[in-house]
Design an enzyme around this catalytic site. Structure first.
Site, PDB file in Angstrom:
ATOM      1  CB  CYS A 134      20.691  14.524  45.046  1.00 37.40           C
ATOM      2  SG  CYS A 134      20.909  13.085  46.092  1.00 37.40           S
ATOM      3  CB  CYS A 183      22.326  11.499  43.946  1.00 35.73           C
ATOM      4  SG  CYS A 183      20.658  11.266  44.549  1.00 35.73           S
TER       5      CYS A 183
END
Length: 139
Positions: free
Chosen positions: A65, A62
């Site tokens: 993230c 991600c």
């Protein structure tokens, strides 16, 4: 306490901080730290904590993230009344389901084992700092 330390698997960025000891009795040992949780250690680190805990539900693949993680770590380090617990949802799918994690990153604030606040997606640095400070003030 030694059993508790064995449950903790610090992230690479936080290794130098976990090794430092805090001797002030009013500050829990793990506050201001970043700790990588597993399915097995999550309950001990989050649900049984005696202070506010910010949980970063993330995945290695991600992109947002990866951008949000350092902002959270910096904010938690600046607010030593909270702990940042990072949980890779790909390795803890049951917990991700339990907390209804549908998008990444999801950041949740826990107090006494209960989710009291959360946000989904990338946030600007000042917004992350405000979120962490708000929950640090609950300690």
């Amino acid at each position: 306490m030694n059993a508790f330390r064995q449950l903790v698997r610090p992230t690479q960025q936080s290794v130098k901080f976990v090794s430092q000891r805090q001797f002030h009795a009013a500050v829990p040992v793990m506050t201001g730290k970043t700790i990588e949780a597993t399915s097995e250690t999550f309950a001990e680190l989050v649900n049984k904590a005696d202070h506010p805990v910010i949980v970063d539900f993330y995945a290695d693949w991600c992109g947002p993230c990866k951008m949000l993680g350092p902002l959270l770590e910096k904010s938690v380090k600046a607010n030593p009344k909270v702990t940042l617990v990072k949980l890779d949802v790909d390795n803890a799918t049951e917990l991700a389901g339990q907390y209804k994690i549908a998008a990444l990153p999801t950041v949740a604030a826990f107090n006494k084992g209960e989710v009291v606040d959360q946000f989904v997606g990338m946030r600007r640095g000042p917004d992350v700092e405000d979120f962490v400070k708000k929950h640090a003030d609950r300690a």
